[in-house]
Design a protein around this motif. Structure first.
Motif, PDB file in Angstrom:
ATOM      1  N   LEU A   1      -4.313  -2.129  -5.130  1.00 20.77           N
ATOM      2  CA  LEU A   1      -3.778  -2.951  -4.052  1.00 20.77           C
ATOM      3  C   LEU A   1      -4.378  -4.352  -4.101  1.00 20.77           C
TER       4      LEU A   1
ATOM      5  N   GLU B   1      -7.011   1.429  -3.650  1.00 22.37           N
ATOM      6  CA  GLU B   1      -7.494   0.186  -3.041  1.00 22.37           C
ATOM      7  C   GLU B   1      -7.708  -0.888  -4.099  1.00 22.37           C
TER       8      GLU B   1
ATOM      9  N   ARG C   1       0.841  -1.203   0.000  1.00 25.13           N
ATOM     10  CA  ARG C   1       0.000   0.000   0.000  1.00 25.13           C
ATOM     11  C   ARG C   1       0.879   1.258   0.000  1.00 25.13           C
TER      12      ARG C   1
END
Length: 467
Positions: free
Chosen positions: A443, A440, A424
């Motif tokens: 990720l 996100e 991250r």
């Protein structure tokens, strides 16, 4: 039993035969009579669960009942000679109906647009893609016996379906042996006065066959996804990563041998093909590499060659060795008579320098290199074409390989939560303009790729799509 296995290749959907040939009713009926109805039914469950590995238990059950009923009706003494062809036609019509109870398949509509023999042949050729990873989880001994006592036939049918669909790429004889010994173990131990001791003894005796099922499913999944040529390079890259000190000349014959085992045995109905050929191959690997690498020596110490093979297969890559930059083949070499060999050697050098690079990336590289040689070496100016590709490799490809290798290396080294936290942070720095939602998503993509594709035995089709 070999005849029965040969029969199963015939049975998968409406007993279709080679283009232009009549259905071999007499052949099927001979096998039905030889096996008896129950063995015929069991083998049909295994064959269709493999073929339609995404089908439900109920869908497979409908198909099996109709296939067995067709054989039972049309193989009876005095049955009309046209019974079998009429019955198989009725099966194909049922497959094409809107409310068909058989396993659904994306290609069914195209097949159903055809008629007669063409339709039957088309339906027979349909096959579900394999499960990315085996989904069968063996219950506890107590749960096994509870289900067995409740309804032995239902228990056996459901197990055959779940196990065969889960390991659908394992060769048919391997699946047959594995399922047969498992059901024998359950039926023996669940009536034993000492079931715990019985299960322990039987599981130890089944260990080699269980490992053979697991490894052959993995081997044949790779072969099915890649084909022989790419599968051979996949083995070569894997060995180069596990023992980077070994030479190209030592490893290439072993990789070609592994691909040859797949080619000979994944679709073979010979009862011992996979076990025999795989053990011979393992012996060659151990002879060649035990003296060069301590980890191979440790794996090869055991007397059970199947356990040795499983140990080698599960071996993680070695640390990256300190090697000079990989020598690149010249344009003349790449477009010469042995151009493919020069390209393979260069990719081998990349593999040993990037030990964490996943198998799916190696497969893509090898496939792309073949396309590149085909494109450039047949062009008007091969050297100019290859030079432009080299510039692209330096600018785009090599940085990508470094990133993919680093991702898998971190995944192997760090605890999962720490890996995710580090990733991250890296993505936040690399993509400062991205929104929290976009970060996100990136990720989760990277984490999904690493957790699925950075492992030995990663599912090749799934990981190819993720690359």
């Amino acid at each position: 039993m070999r005849a029965a296995l040969a029969l199963l290749l015939l049975l998968a959907a409406a007993h279709a035969m080679q283009r232009g040939k009549a259905y071999l009713r007499e052949k099927v009926c001979q096998e039905y009579r030889t096996l008896g109805k129950e063995n015929f039914r069991i083998l049909t469950i295994i064959a269709n669960s493999r073929k339609y590995s995404n089908g439900t238990f109920e869908e497979i059950g409908h198909l099996v009942r109709d296939i067995v009923s067709l054989a039972e009706t049309c193989c009876a003494d005095g049955a009309d000679p046209s019974c079998y062809d009429a019955g198989s036609t009725a099966l194909s019509v049922k497959s094409c109906s809107a409310d068909s109870p058989f396993p659904a398949h994306p290609g069914t509509a195209e097949c159903c647009a055809q008629e007669g023999l063409e339709r039957k042949l088309c339906l027979a050729a349909l096959r579900h893609p394999p499960q990315p990873l085996p989904r069968y989880l063996q219950p506890s001994d107590k749960e096994l016996c509870q289900a067995f006592r409740q309804d032995p036939r239902e228990f056996a049918d459901r197990f055959l379906y779940e196990y065969s669909s889960s390991y659908s790429q394992a060769p048919l004889p391997v699946l047959l042996g594995s399922t047969r010994t498992f059901l024998s173990m359950v039926s023996t131990c669940c009536i034993s006065p000492a079931p715990t001791a019985c299960f322990l003894k039987e599981k130890l005796e089944r260990k080699t066959l269980s490992l053979l099922t697991l490894t052959s499913n993995q081997i044949c999944s790779r072969f099915s996804a890649y084909g022989k040529d790419i599968a051979s390079f996949s083995y070569l890259a894997s060995l180069a990563q596990k023992v980077p000190t070994a030479s190209f000349e030592d490893l290439l014959p072993l990789a070609e041998g592994a691909a040859e085992v797949s080619s000979q045995c994944c679709e073979s109905v010979a009862e011992d093909c996979m076990q025999k050929k795989l053990l011979e191959h393992t012996a060659k690997v151990c002879t060649t590499l035990s003296g060069q690498d301590g980890r191979f020596a440790d794996c090869c110490k055991g007397k059970n060659l199947m356990e040795n093979h499983f140990c080698i297969l599960a071996m993680p890559p070695a640390p990256a060795p300190k090697l000079p930059e990989a020598p690149e083949p010249t344009n003349k070499e790449l477009c010469g008579k042995e151009g493919a060999l020069h390209a393979t050697r260069f990719l081998f050098e990349l593999a040993r320098r990037h030990p964490s690079l996943p198998d799916a990336v190696h497969a893509k590289l090898y496939e792309a290199s073949g396309e590149l040689l085909g494109e450039c070496c047949s062009s008007k100016d091969p050297s100019a074409c290859l030079d432009s590709k080299r510039k692209w490799m330096e600018a785009e490809l090599l940085p990508f390989l470094e990133k993919a290798s680093q991702l898998c290396e971190q995944y192997h080294k760090l605890p999962f939560l720490e890996f995710k936290t580090r990733l991250r942070e890296t993505l936040t720095q690399a993509e400062p303009q991205a929104s929290p939602a976009q970060l996100e998503q990136l990720l989760e993509q990277r984490v999904s790729f690493a957790s699925t594709c950075c492992l030995p035995g990663a599912p090749p089709l799934l990981c190819a799509s993720k690359v």
